[in-house]
Design a protein around this motif. Structure first.
Motif, short mmCIF file in Angstrom:
data_model
loop_
_atom_site.label_atom_id
_atom_site.label_comp_id
_atom_site.label_asym_id
_atom_site.label_seq_id
_atom_site.Cartn_x
_atom_site.Cartn_y
_atom_site.Cartn_z
N ILE A 104 51.18 -17.71 35.68
CA ILE A 104 50.20 -18.34 36.88
C ILE A 104 49.27 -17.72 36.80
CG2 ILE A 104 49.05 -19.28 39.30
CD1 ILE A 104 52.53 -19.60 39.44
N GLU A 108 46.50 -19.71 34.61
CA GLU A 108 45.33 -20.85 35.95
C GLU A 108 44.19 -20.11 35.33
OE1 GLU A 108 46.75 -23.73 37.16
OE2 GLU A 108 48.37 -23.32 36.56
N GLU A 113 40.53 -26.03 43.79
CA GLU A 113 41.72 -26.57 43.15
C GLU A 113 42.39 -26.81 44.33
OE1 GLU A 113 42.68 -27.49 39.33
OE2 GLU A 113 44.65 -29.00 40.32
N GLU A 117 47.33 -29.55 45.83
CA GLU A 117 47.58 -30.47 44.58
C GLU A 117 48.25 -29.09 43.25
OE1 GLU A 117 43.70 -31.35 43.41
OE2 GLU A 117 43.26 -32.46 44.34
N ARG A 118 48.35 -28.45 43.42
CA ARG A 118 49.04 -27.38 42.27
C ARG A 118 50.09 -27.03 42.54
NH1 ARG A 118 47.51 -27.91 38.18
NH2 ARG A 118 48.03 -25.90 37.17
N ILE A 121 53.46 -28.67 40.63
CA ILE A 121 53.39 -28.39 39.14
C ILE A 121 53.78 -26.63 39.74
CG2 ILE A 121 52.68 -28.40 37.51
CD1 ILE A 121 50.29 -30.30 38.22
N TRP A 122 53.82 -25.83 40.14
CA TRP A 122 54.45 -24.70 39.91
C TRP A 122 55.45 -24.77 40.47
CZ3 TRP A 122 49.81 -22.35 43.87
CH2 TRP A 122 49.12 -22.58 42.58
#
Length: 133
Positions: A104, A108, A113, A117-118, A121-122
């Protein structure tokens, strides 16, 4: 138990021998020498690093050079290791354990953000990395 005595005389601890993988199980690989002596390479003896899935390293029909750890006096079966096989030594050195946090940080861009939201995905990236090991 002449067979066990014969095998003990022919094979000894510390000796290197080529074997053919006859079966791979989650805990290790069953092998056979050219002259038909059975043996086992336990999953802990594949390399110094943790091996989560032995199928990533060994497969049925593969021929590998192993070192004999011991010979069973009762049945003559061999207990083997790949830790001194140069190929597996190099593979062990190349394997680098990295956490998802390292990835990350490398990929990243920091900003505003939202974590909400993230985070999915992680989590997906972490699961992919776990199953690729």
């Amino acid at each position: 138990m002449k067979w066990g005595f014969f095998v003990t005389k022919q094979y000894r601890a510390g000796q290197f021998v080529k074997v053919k993988v006859t079966n791979v199980r989650p805990y290790g690989a069953f092998v056979k020498t050219v002259d038909g002596v059975d043996g086992l390479i336990h999953i802990s003896q594949v390399m110094d690093d943790f091996v989560q899935n032995i199928h990533h390293y060994l497969s049925k029909g593969q021929i590998v050079k192993c070192k004999i750890i011991s010979v069973n006096d009762r049945d003559g079966k061999l207990n083997l290791t790949l830790k001194e096989n140069e190929y597996f030594k190099r593979k062990s050195k190349k394997k680098k354990e990295r956490s998802i946090l390292d990835i990350i940080e490398e990929t990243e861009e920091y900003g505003f953000e939202s974590l909400r939201e993230r985070l999915p995905i992680w989590i997906k990236e972490a699961k992919v990395q776990m199953y690729d090991c």
